[in-house]
Each structure stands twice: as C-alpha cells, then as structure tokens.
Design a protein around this motif. Structure first.
Motif, mmCIF file in Angstrom:
data_model
loop_
_atom_site.group_PDB
_atom_site.id
_atom_site.type_symbol
_atom_site.label_atom_id
_atom_site.label_comp_id
_atom_site.label_asym_id
_atom_site.label_seq_id
_atom_site.Cartn_x
_atom_site.Cartn_y
_atom_site.Cartn_z
ATOM 1 N N PRO A 162 1.258 25.510 -6.425
ATOM 2 C CA PRO A 162 0.268 24.483 -6.778
ATOM 3 C C PRO A 162 -0.681 24.974 -7.867
ATOM 4 N N LEU A 163 -1.047 24.058 -8.751
ATOM 5 C CA LEU A 163 -1.966 24.386 -9.844
ATOM 6 C C LEU A 163 -3.413 24.349 -9.367
ATOM 7 N N PRO A 164 -4.320 25.028 -10.081
ATOM 8 C CA PRO A 164 -5.746 24.875 -9.793
ATOM 9 C C PRO A 164 -6.143 23.403 -9.865
ATOM 10 N N SER A 165 -7.143 23.020 -9.122
ATOM 11 C CA SER A 165 -7.490 21.602 -8.959
ATOM 12 C C SER A 165 -7.801 20.909 -10.287
ATOM 13 N N ASP A 166 -8.536 21.581 -11.188
ATOM 14 C CA ASP A 166 -8.890 20.939 -12.455
ATOM 15 C C ASP A 166 -7.649 20.702 -13.319
ATOM 16 N N LEU A 167 -6.724 21.653 -13.300
ATOM 17 C CA LEU A 167 -5.496 21.499 -14.075
ATOM 18 C C LEU A 167 -4.584 20.448 -13.442
ATOM 19 N N GLU A 168 -4.538 20.417 -12.113
ATOM 20 C CA GLU A 168 -3.727 19.420 -11.414
ATOM 21 C C GLU A 168 -4.253 18.011 -11.695
ATOM 22 N N ASP A 169 -5.570 17.836 -11.696
ATOM 23 C CA ASP A 169 -6.162 16.524 -12.001
ATOM 24 C C ASP A 169 -5.786 16.082 -13.413
ATOM 25 N N PHE A 170 -5.821 17.014 -14.351
ATOM 26 C CA PHE A 170 -5.467 16.693 -15.735
ATOM 27 C C PHE A 170 -4.000 16.286 -15.828
ATOM 28 N N MET A 171 -3.122 17.006 -15.134
ATOM 29 C CA MET A 171 -1.698 16.684 -15.152
ATOM 30 C C MET A 171 -1.459 15.285 -14.581
ATOM 31 N N GLN A 172 -2.103 14.970 -13.471
ATOM 32 C CA GLN A 172 -1.907 13.672 -12.841
ATOM 33 C C GLN A 172 -2.467 12.528 -13.683
ATOM 34 N N SER A 173 -3.483 12.823 -14.495
ATOM 35 C CA SER A 173 -4.095 11.782 -15.329
ATOM 36 C C SER A 173 -3.178 11.333 -16.459
ATOM 37 N N SER A 174 -2.056 12.046 -16.667
ATOM 38 C CA SER A 174 -1.145 11.704 -17.760
ATOM 39 C C SER A 174 -0.320 10.458 -17.466
ATOM 40 N N GLY A 175 -0.288 10.039 -16.193
ATOM 41 C CA GLY A 175 0.460 8.840 -15.836
ATOM 42 C C GLY A 175 1.948 8.996 -16.084
ATOM 43 N N GLU A 176 2.560 7.901 -16.563
ATOM 44 C CA GLU A 176 4.008 7.920 -16.771
ATOM 45 C C GLU A 176 4.423 8.710 -18.009
ATOM 46 N N HIS A 177 3.480 8.979 -18.904
ATOM 47 C CA HIS A 177 3.821 9.661 -20.163
ATOM 48 C C HIS A 177 4.077 11.156 -19.962
ATOM 49 N N GLY A 178 3.426 11.768 -18.998
ATOM 50 C CA GLY A 178 3.640 13.181 -18.741
ATOM 51 C C GLY A 178 2.828 14.089 -19.646
ATOM 52 N N VAL A 179 3.182 15.380 -19.625
ATOM 53 C CA VAL A 179 2.365 16.412 -20.269
ATOM 54 C C VAL A 179 3.243 17.312 -21.142
ATOM 55 N N ILE A 180 2.701 17.688 -22.279
ATOM 56 C CA ILE A 180 3.296 18.705 -23.146
ATOM 57 C C ILE A 180 2.536 20.009 -22.919
ATOM 58 N N VAL A 181 3.261 21.096 -22.759
ATOM 59 C CA VAL A 181 2.651 22.410 -22.554
ATOM 60 C C VAL A 181 2.934 23.271 -23.776
ATOM 61 N N MET A 182 1.896 23.886 -24.315
ATOM 62 C CA MET A 182 2.080 24.767 -25.470
ATOM 63 C C MET A 182 1.413 26.107 -25.223
ATOM 64 N N THR A 183 2.168 27.179 -25.418
ATOM 65 C CA THR A 183 1.609 28.525 -25.404
ATOM 66 C C THR A 183 2.487 29.416 -26.256
ATOM 67 N N LEU A 184 1.873 30.316 -26.990
ATOM 68 C CA LEU A 184 2.604 31.196 -27.903
ATOM 69 C C LEU A 184 2.531 32.649 -27.462
ATOM 70 N N GLY A 185 2.367 32.864 -26.173
ATOM 71 C CA GLY A 185 2.432 34.231 -25.666
ATOM 72 C C GLY A 185 1.102 34.954 -25.724
ATOM 73 N N THR A 186 1.138 36.219 -25.334
ATOM 74 C CA THR A 186 -0.075 37.018 -25.185
ATOM 75 C C THR A 186 -0.668 37.428 -26.518
ATOM 76 N N LEU A 187 0.183 37.877 -27.450
ATOM 77 C CA LEU A 187 -0.318 38.472 -28.686
ATOM 78 C C LEU A 187 -0.378 37.506 -29.860
ATOM 79 N N LEU A 188 0.272 36.355 -29.763
ATOM 80 C CA LEU A 188 0.449 35.504 -30.937
ATOM 81 C C LEU A 188 -0.174 34.131 -30.761
ATOM 82 N N SER A 189 -1.266 34.057 -30.050
ATOM 83 C CA SER A 189 -1.841 32.753 -29.720
ATOM 84 C C SER A 189 -2.596 32.112 -30.884
#
Length: 498
Positions: free
Chosen positions: A252-279
């Motif tokens: 389970p995600l932290p509550s604030d992140l879970e709320d944000f994910m659920q707020s996306s509705g039917e469209h869903g969520v895009i996740v972006m991360t470029l790793g530890t050193l290249l952000s």
C-alpha cells in the motif's frame, strides 16, 4: 546486492560486507550484515552527484552530434576518462586492503564459505583470489562490456554489443557497426580498464595472472538477465539467470500518494523517475516534459530534483522520492517514464506497465531497444525532445486500442512463468556453491586456452599446411610424370627417325 544479502541473512547465513569509507550506496550499519570499512581518500566518481550531473550534460551534448566521427570519438573519450578514473580508485582500494596485514590475516582466519561480488569494478575479484574463496558473481556488466562476452560464444552477427542500439536482427551495415563497437570495448579493456588491475596482479600474484582470467574462473554467474527481455544468445552451464529478482508484489502507498492516485479517475496515472543519480535533466528539458504532462488528462507523479518547472500543470505532483515498485504495481498506473535502468525496467515488466524510455547514458539505450523490439515501449530521444512529439507518444502508449499494454502483460506472464522465482534460484545456487566448495564441474576450461587454440587456428594452420603440402606433392608428381612422358615421347620419336 542489498536484496541478495537480505535473502541470504533470512536463510541464517552470517554476512560480512567490505565497503569503502566514501560509499553512500552501502550502509556501514545494518541488521543483515557486519561491515568492514576500508578508508578511501578519493571517492569513486560514480558516487558523486555533481560528477554524474556533469557527465550526463556532456553525454547529451555529444549525443546531439550523433552520426559524426567526432561525436563517436568524443563519446568514447568521455566514457574512457570516467571509467579509467574509477578503475584507478578501486585498484588503489584493493592495494590498501592487501597492505593491511592485520585485516588480511583476520579475513583468512575467518574461513568464509563464499565470496559474492559484482565484477563491473573487479576489486572483489582480486580479494576473492587473495583469500582463495569460491567466487560467485551478481553480474550483468564487466569492466569491458556485457558479461557474456567474457565466457560464452558471442557471434557478432546476431549478438549486439554494448552501445550499438541494435536488436539481434542486424543488416550488413549494422553488423559492421557492431564489430566496430566491439573493437572499441576491446581497446577499453586493454588500455583503460585493465592496466590498474594488472599492476596489482603483477605485484601480488605474478605476471601470469590477469584479472580477466580470475573473472573467467568464477564458479557461478548470477546473471541479471531474463530472456523475456534479453535477446537469445549462447550461454554456459555456470550461468544462472536471475533477471527481475528484485520484483515483488506492491505494498500500500502512503495515504497522500494513494489519494492522489485515486483522484485520477478513469484516466489513471503516469509515473516518471530517472533513477538516483540522473534526476535533474536541466531546466530546458524539464520544461518540455512539464508542458507535455500538462497537456494530458492523466495525473502524473514525477520524481524531480532541481528547479520547479514554470510550465508544470495542476495534474502533476513533484516528489523527491517515490516507492517505485509499489507505485508501478498500483492499478491506476498507466505508463512508466524512465531512463531505462535495469531495476525499473524489470519492475515494469513484473507489474505489466508499458514504458516510455528517455535513455541517457550507459546501457539505457540498449535496454530500451530490447523493450521496443518486444512492442512494449517507445523511445524518446532526449536531444530532440519537444512537447508535441512527447505528448503524442504518451497518448499512443496509453491508448487502449494500441498493443503496448497487452504486449507488456504477455511479457509479464512470460517473466512470471518459471519453476522457481529468480531470487529463490539465486539463493539455491549460492548455497550449492557453499555446500560443494565451488562449482568447478560447471565451469569451462576454455579461458585457459591461448586465443589461437580457442579458435582452433593452430588446427586450421596444420590443415592448410597439409593441404599445401599435398598440392605441392601432386604438383611435383604431375611435373615429374609430364617430364617422364615428354622424355619417353622424345626417345620414341628419336628411335623411329634412326
């Protein structure tokens, strides 16, 4: 490595980790192991955020001129400088261990059962040989390229070399390119990566020992590869494939992140991360990415380091850290935007999430080529990135009419369909080596052969020599026979005239 250490600890093994004093990857204190810290005055450049930011910036500049001879030479010059400096630092650390007689005596007297290391920077390889311990690798890369090339037949006709950006289906010109890239890595081995370690070998082990021969003599190779992802290729009996061993069900995600994910509705969520050193991609590229995200109906979670983009939309949450595996396993996640690092790729495969790759350095381009060839990803070239093309590519990947999601679910099923989980397989084989004090019966002796013997050039030379000898004998015989016939004919002709 942390995952393997924790898994070994859970099986009741006692583990000692050798680390440098400058390391921030490897914690000095852990409930899973005891550590030995080696004092190191100079840190490895791969441990420096500033260095990696500078290296990335230079790499992008070179990439902009891709296709020219100068860009080709600049690319390898940039890589060789980074690798050369890093190898020198690691070699110095090994010397400091060998010169610490109290430490080496303690290590020998402890009587360890196994030495586990990643040979990309082969300080651990030298220490294992010094302690005469069975050697197991957690490996994908060596200091001269992809690890298979050191131990398994690797035909360049269909096995793409590092940095080629080719699949296993190469045309004539791509095969030429593949051979040239292979030649550059051979050069890197002989003149950049190996010399610091060869000096150590010459001093402590003698001139007949090389670090490559020690690498090739390892008992077991835990290869971070799964052929659901990697192209098929020849392999060896002491190679065990554990690609995706870090995959696990999401929590389970932290509550604030879970709320944000659920707020996306039917469209869903895009996740972006470029790793530890290249952000931090810099303000120009970050603004393009932010503008593209703002044009989409999906919500976006973006692990972003640096100045907040001015064009950032209300649909985008910036975070300094995110639980990557857990958020990729969330049912609302539609696309994973990544630089193409191995960990993130296998987590995306594990959870069946299609990928948009923005590869930057090292193996990331080649990783993304493999995913694209499977029909589960698209590649965005960082040097030509623009808002319109990035937005269009994201919409295509998310579009349920397109095959990306279904292809990734199929790939995920292939990845999961194994008789034993990759992590369990890794633990079994490490314990196998401990039980049997090695695994020499699985290791080929080919690495002990001279190169001309390995390729049977001596046999071919004998065959060619015999063939030439036979041809020469036939030629001499025929010449003698013709001479005899001519002399006989002349003699007959002369006798008739008389």
């Amino acid at each position: 490595m942390k995952i393997l250490v924790e898994a070994l600890h859970s099986q009741g093994h006692q583990i000692t980790v050798v680390r440098s004093s400058t390391s921030w990857y490897v914690s000095e204190f852990s409930p899973h192991y005891t550590s030995i810290t080696i004092t190191q005055e100079q840190s490895q450049n791969l441990e420096s955020q500033d260095f990696m930011t500078s290296f990335l910036k230079r790499s992008i500049e070179i990439r902009r001129n891709k296709g020219s001879l100068w860009a080709f030479l600049d690319f390898y010059s940039n890589l060789f400088n980074m690798m050369g400096e890093n190898q020198i630092v690691v070699a110095k650390m090994v010397v400091s261990i060998f010169e610490n007689k109290t430490l080496t005596k303690e290590l020998k007297e402890t009587r360890y059962d196994l030495f586990l290391t990643d040979p990309a920077f082969p300080g651990g390889v030298l220490l294992a040989h010094y302690l005469q311990l069975p050697l197991v690798f957690n490996v994908r890369w060596l200091f001269n390229g992809e690890a298979h090339f050191a131990i398994a037949p690797s035909p360049l006709s269909y096995v793409p070399e590092l940095f080629t950006d080719h699949s296993d289906k190469m045309d004539f010109f791509q095969r030429i390119h593949n051979i040239i890239r292979h030649g550059m890595l051979v050069y890197m081995y002989h003149y950049v990566s190996n010399p610091p370690y060869q000096d150590v070998c010459d001093h402590y082990f003698g001139p007949d020992v090389s670090v490559m021969s020690l690498i090739q003599g390892a008992d077991l190779w835990l290869m971070r590869v799964d052929f659901a992802f990697e192209f098929p290729r020849p392999t060896m009996p002491n190679v065990v494939y554990i690609g995706g061993f870090q995959g696990k069900p999401s929590k389970p995600l932290p509550s604030d992140l879970e709320d944000f994910m659920q707020s996306s509705g039917e469209h869903g969520v895009i996740v972006m991360t470029l790793g530890t050193l290249l952000s931090d991609l810099g303000p120009e590229i970050s603004e393009i990415v932010a503008s593209s995200f703002a044009n989409l109906p999906q919500k976006v979670v973006w692990r972003h380091i640096g100045k907040r983009p001015i064009t950032l939309g209300n649909n985008t949450m910036l975070v300094e850290w995110l639980p990557q595996n857990d958020i990729l396993g969330h049912p609302k996640t539609k696309v994973f935007v990544t630089h193409g690092g191995t960990n993130g790729i296998y987590e995306a495969i594990y959870h069946g999430v299609p990928v948009l790759g923005i590869p930057l350095i090292f193996d990331q381009y080649d990783n993304m080529v493999r995913l694209k060839s499977r029909g589960v990803a698209e590649i965005a070239e960082v040097t030509t990135l623009d808002v319109e093309s990035l937005t269009s590519t994201l919409k295509n990947i998310i579009d349920p009419e397109k095959p990306y999601k279904q292809n990734m679910l199929k790939l995920s099923r292939l990845h999961h369909d194994k008789p034993m989980k990759p992590l369990d397989s890794a633990i079994f084989w490490m314990e196998f080596v401990m039980r049997h004090k090695g695994a020499a019966h699985l290791r080929t002796e080919s690495y002990k052969l001279p190169w001309y013997t390995y390729h049977c050039l001596d046999v071919m030379a004998v065959f060619v020599g015999l063939g030439l000898l036979i041809i020469a004998l036939v030629w001499v015989f025929c010449r003698c026979l013709i001479g005899c016939l001519i002399r006989t004919k002349k003699s007959v002709f002369k006798s008739k005239n008389e």
